[in-house]
Design a protein around this motif. Structure first.
Motif, PDB file in Angstrom:
ATOM      1  N   SER A   3      20.464  41.324  19.367  1.00 13.65           N
ATOM      2  CA  SER A   3      21.814  41.850  19.400  1.00 13.65           C
ATOM      3  C   SER A   3      21.987  41.777  17.803  1.00 13.65           C
ATOM      4  O   SER A   3      23.240  42.312  17.423  1.00 13.65           O
ATOM      5  N   ASP A   4      21.475  41.294  16.902  1.00 11.73           N
ATOM      6  CA  ASP A   4      21.832  41.219  15.572  1.00 11.73           C
ATOM      7  C   ASP A   4      21.181  42.514  14.787  1.00 11.73           C
ATOM      8  O   ASP A   4      21.293  42.930  13.750  1.00 11.73           O
ATOM      9  N   TYR A  31      25.901  48.836  17.306  1.00 12.86           N
ATOM     10  CA  TYR A  31      25.025  47.439  17.592  1.00 12.86           C
ATOM     11  C   TYR A  31      25.456  47.323  19.077  1.00 12.86           C
ATOM     12  O   TYR A  31      26.084  47.897  19.938  1.00 12.86           O
ATOM     13  N   GLU A  34      28.637  47.688  21.695  1.00 11.20           N
ATOM     14  CA  GLU A  34      29.531  48.291  20.907  1.00 11.20           C
ATOM     15  C   GLU A  34      29.929  49.708  21.452  1.00 11.20           C
ATOM     16  O   GLU A  34      28.938  50.228  21.730  1.00 11.20           O
ATOM     17  N   ARG A 196      35.280  50.885  31.270  1.00 12.78           N
ATOM     18  CA  ARG A 196      35.322  49.644  30.336  1.00 12.78           C
ATOM     19  C   ARG A 196      34.550  48.316  31.057  1.00 12.78           C
ATOM     20  O   ARG A 196      33.964  47.544  30.596  1.00 12.78           O
ATOM     21  N   ARG A 200      31.256  46.375  29.704  1.00 13.21           N
ATOM     22  CA  ARG A 200      31.128  44.928  29.704  1.00 13.21           C
ATOM     23  C   ARG A 200      30.228  44.296  30.573  1.00 13.21           C
ATOM     24  O   ARG A 200      29.296  43.309  30.220  1.00 13.21           O
ATOM     25  N   ASP A 201      29.933  44.919  31.826  1.00  8.92           N
ATOM     26  CA  ASP A 201      29.026  43.985  32.652  1.00  8.92           C
ATOM     27  C   ASP A 201      27.616  44.585  32.518  1.00  8.92           C
ATOM     28  O   ASP A 201      26.732  43.644  32.715  1.00  8.92           O
ATOM     29  N   LEU A 218      41.998  52.204  23.895  1.00  8.15           N
ATOM     30  CA  LEU A 218      41.752  51.326  24.978  1.00  8.15           C
ATOM     31  C   LEU A 218      40.004  51.336  25.354  1.00  8.15           C
ATOM     32  O   LEU A 218      39.769  50.101  25.813  1.00  8.15           O
ATOM     33  N   ASP A 221      35.709  50.099  20.230  1.00 11.83           N
ATOM     34  CA  ASP A 221      36.013  48.792  19.542  1.00 11.83           C
ATOM     35  C   ASP A 221      36.107  49.546  17.950  1.00 11.83           C
ATOM     36  O   ASP A 221      36.681  49.034  17.071  1.00 11.83           O
ATOM     37  N   ARG A 222      35.275  50.684  17.644  1.00 11.21           N
ATOM     38  CA  ARG A 222      35.234  51.338  16.336  1.00 11.21           C
ATOM     39  C   ARG A 222      35.530  52.570  16.369  1.00 11.21           C
ATOM     40  O   ARG A 222      35.426  53.235  17.426  1.00 11.21           O
ATOM     41  N   LEU A 236      37.810  49.486  12.339  1.00 11.67           N
ATOM     42  CA  LEU A 236      38.159  48.949  13.391  1.00 11.67           C
ATOM     43  C   LEU A 236      39.014  49.857  14.311  1.00 11.67           C
ATOM     44  O   LEU A 236      40.179  50.304  13.555  1.00 11.67           O
ATOM     45  N   ASP A 238      41.902  49.439  16.109  1.00 10.35           N
ATOM     46  CA  ASP A 238      43.282  49.548  15.924  1.00 10.35           C
ATOM     47  C   ASP A 238      43.823  49.533  14.490  1.00 10.35           C
ATOM     48  O   ASP A 238      44.673  49.907  14.177  1.00 10.35           O
TER      49      ASP A 238
ATOM     50  N   GLY B  56      43.509  41.455  11.117  1.00  9.79           N
ATOM     51  CA  GLY B  56      42.710  42.440  10.691  1.00  9.79           C
ATOM     52  C   GLY B  56      43.194  43.790  11.181  1.00  9.79           C
ATOM     53  O   GLY B  56      42.287  44.811  11.059  1.00  9.79           O
ATOM     54  N   ASN B  57      44.342  43.774  11.544  1.00  6.35           N
ATOM     55  CA  ASN B  57      45.018  45.163  12.138  1.00  6.35           C
ATOM     56  C   ASN B  57      45.519  46.032  10.744  1.00  6.35           C
ATOM     57  O   ASN B  57      45.442  47.098  11.013  1.00  6.35           O
ATOM     58  N   PRO B  77      33.903  45.667  10.897  1.00 10.67           N
ATOM     59  CA  PRO B  77      34.446  45.539  12.213  1.00 10.67           C
ATOM     60  C   PRO B  77      34.008  44.866  12.932  1.00 10.67           C
ATOM     61  O   PRO B  77      34.485  43.968  13.911  1.00 10.67           O
ATOM     62  N   ARG B  78      32.466  44.576  13.307  1.00 16.07           N
ATOM     63  CA  ARG B  78      31.811  43.932  13.964  1.00 16.07           C
ATOM     64  C   ARG B  78      32.177  42.476  13.935  1.00 16.07           C
ATOM     65  O   ARG B  78      32.368  41.608  14.776  1.00 16.07           O
ATOM     66  N   LEU B  81      35.511  41.606  15.214  1.00 16.86           N
ATOM     67  CA  LEU B  81      35.632  41.622  16.695  1.00 16.86           C
ATOM     68  C   LEU B  81      35.084  40.375  17.214  1.00 16.86           C
ATOM     69  O   LEU B  81      35.622  39.710  18.095  1.00 16.86           O
ATOM     70  N   ARG B  84      37.810  37.588  16.517  1.00 18.42           N
ATOM     71  CA  ARG B  84      38.919  37.846  17.729  1.00 18.42           C
ATOM     72  C   ARG B  84      38.363  37.406  18.912  1.00 18.42           C
ATOM     73  O   ARG B  84      39.337  36.850  19.789  1.00 18.42           O
ATOM     74  N   VAL B  98      44.557  48.756  29.895  1.00 15.17           N
ATOM     75  CA  VAL B  98      44.291  50.125  30.698  1.00 15.17           C
ATOM     76  C   VAL B  98      44.895  50.042  31.839  1.00 15.17           C
ATOM     77  O   VAL B  98      45.137  49.150  32.697  1.00 15.17           O
ATOM     78  N   ARG B 112      35.887  36.719  30.301  1.00 13.30           N
ATOM     79  CA  ARG B 112      34.927  37.499  30.678  1.00 13.30           C
ATOM     80  C   ARG B 112      34.321  38.242  29.585  1.00 13.30           C
ATOM     81  O   ARG B 112      33.165  38.041  29.246  1.00 13.30           O
TER      82      ARG B 112
END
Lengths: 259, 227
Positions: A3-4, A31, A34, A196, A200-201, A218, A221-222, A236, A238, B56-57, B77-78, B81, B84, B98, B112
């Motif tokens: 994961s790195d 990554y 992501e 989503r 995640r899963d 929504l 991430d980036r 990022l 947001d 970081g917003n 960004p990573r 994240l 956060r 959502v 989760r």
């Protein structure tokens, strides 16, 4: 898998159509787990970029390095055709904006999902059918429709079927071209929720091209903002949307209707 | 835990002749573990701007913002994240979710994302929602149609689901009745007791006096004053 280590590294990716620039000198690292959004107006080069990364278009220069399960990081642009085809069947998914482009309309819903499993070697009919039924349920398609052709499905159902077909083999990377485009907003919401959860899963990484800023807020991430084939801003999600630095991004963000 | 060192902020409006607006200069503050610090100052002084930079917003124009050893102004960004997810919680005034996702899942989401199994995450979420008096009948519904006060409580429940070492609270008691306000203040006290560093904006003076150890007046960081 590590994961790195970047799952996908794009370097200097450039595609020209004669004198016209499709995309120029695009570089980024994605990554594991992501989700990256690519936004921009029509003609900004985002679909060209996606096509070049996914192997649908041949770029003029650059590298698309994917961390393969078997051999670690490999440039997919220098892979042999059979190698690349294997990758697109196993570790990669591509979700088209129009489900019809990603489905076989003459084959049943179950067949659409099941043939992907068979392409990677599954042979036991009962096992395949059970996996398919499980996936139809995950994308909220009634298992009773397993033998129906996708042509009899609504647009939202077709899109969910396309996602099931793409994700049934457990890919690590999904390319998505306007996955919620052309759908009713209520159907969009359902799809966003589904995507989503899958990200995640399954620990899926994804590159999502869209012009819908609400969708990237929504899901992604980036964010990467493109204009005239070039990346004008990244960051990022947001932060780019709430504190855009480039004039074009500021224009894009301020042009959105508030609801 | 949180350290803001000589931070400035400008907005450059490219579509309005490239006008540069300087909104903050020389911002300084520190929040130690177990401490709650309030940002004060009149509307428009930059309380939210400073808080957004810590999260970081917003991008800082200069300076250093350290949260749990990560310099937010220079992190990728990573890295932000990850910060956060593990370290820095945020209760904003707005609920962005959502559509269609049930309230219970919205609140369980931070757990989760850290790998907590669904059952344990849902149990923790349910306990918080119950404590914040969100009726159980609403848990299976999306919070997008809830009233302002209900959405606020969902936001708070989500912000407190994981025991973040650092927390940002933007008006956590606004639009709450007395009973729920008391619950939120208890949650803040408990977070301090377990060692969380909290930075908040509280227009509610009574709430501020009860949970905050210090105030930092952001009006002191207005560019006009320093120049």
């Amino acid at each position: 898998m590590n994961s790195d280590r970047a799952l996908l590294s794009v370097r200097g990716l450039t595609k020209r159509y004669g004198a016209h620039v499709g995309c120029a000198d695009v570089a980024f690292d994605l990554y594991p787990g992501e989700v990256m959004g690519i936004v921009g107006e029509s003609g900004s080069g985002k679909s060209t970029l996606l096509g070049c990364m996914a192997g649908h278009l041949a770029p003029d220069s650059g590298q698309v390095i994917f961390d393969t399960r078997a051999a670690g990081p490999r440039d997919i642009l220098t892979m042999s055709e059979p190698e690349r085809r294997m990758l697109t069947r196993t570790d990669w998914a591509f979700v088209h904006q129009h489900a019809r482009d990603g489905l076989r309309m003459g084959v049943s819903a179950g067949g659409n999902v099941g043939e992907r499993l068979m392409a990677v070697g599954a042979r036991n009919y009962g096992a395949i059918r059970a996996r398919v039924a499980d996936w139809l349920e995950r994308v909220e398609i009634d298992a009773g429709r397993i033998d129906d052709r996708p042509a009899t499905f609504s647009g939202g159902m077709q899109q969910r079927l396309q996602i099931a077909r793409n994700l049934v083999t457990g890919p690590r990377l999904a390319f998505m071209d306007e996955p919620t485009g052309g759908l009713d907003v209520s159907v969009q919401a359902r799809l966003l929720d589904l995507l989503r959860g899958l990200v995640r899963d399954m620990g899926l990484s994804a590159v999502i091209v869209t012009h819908d800023l609400a969708v990237v807020r929504l899901l992604a991430d980036r964010l990467m903002v493109m204009k005239s084939g070039r990346v004008v801003e990244t960051g990022l999600t947001d932060q780019v949307l709430d504190d855009p630095q480039h004039g074009y991004t500021q224009l894009l963000v301020s042009s959105v209707l508030q609801v | 835990m949180i350290r803001v060192q000589d931070v400035s902020k400008t907005f450059t409006l490219h579509n309005q002749g490239g006008a540069v607006i300087r909104v903050m200069e020389g911002a300084m503050l520190q929040v130690a573990p177990g401490e709650c610090v309030a940002l004060t100052g009149p509307s428009g002084a930059g309380k939210s701007t400073l808080m957004r930079m810590v999260y970081g917003n917003y991008l800082a124009a200069s300076g250093v913002i350290e949260v749990g050893g990560v310099d937010v102004t220079r992190a990728t960004p990573r890295e932000i994240l990850a910060l956060r997810r593990h370290t820095l919680g945020h209760v904003s005034q707005f609920l962005r979710v959502v559509p269609r996702v049930p309230t219970l899942d919205v609140v369980a989401e931070p757990l989760r994302a850290l790998g907590t199994p669904a059952e344990a995450a849902h149990a923790a979420a349910a306990a918080l929602l119950r404590r914040l008096n969100v009726p159980e009948a609403l848990w299976r519904l999306s919070p997008t149609t809830f009233s302002g006060g209900e959405q606020q409580r969902v936001n708070i429940a989500r912000g407190f689901a994981h025991p973040y070492p650092a927390l940002l609270l933007d008006e956590p008691t606004a639009s709450l009745d007395a009973a729920n306000r008391a619950v939120v203040l208890d949650l803040i006290d408990e977070a301090k007791t377990r060692g969380a560093a909290i930075l908040g904006i509280f227009h509610d003076e009574g709430a501020r006096n009860r949970v905050c150890d210090r105030c930092v007046d952001v009006a002191a960081f207005c560019p006009g004053r320093a120049a």
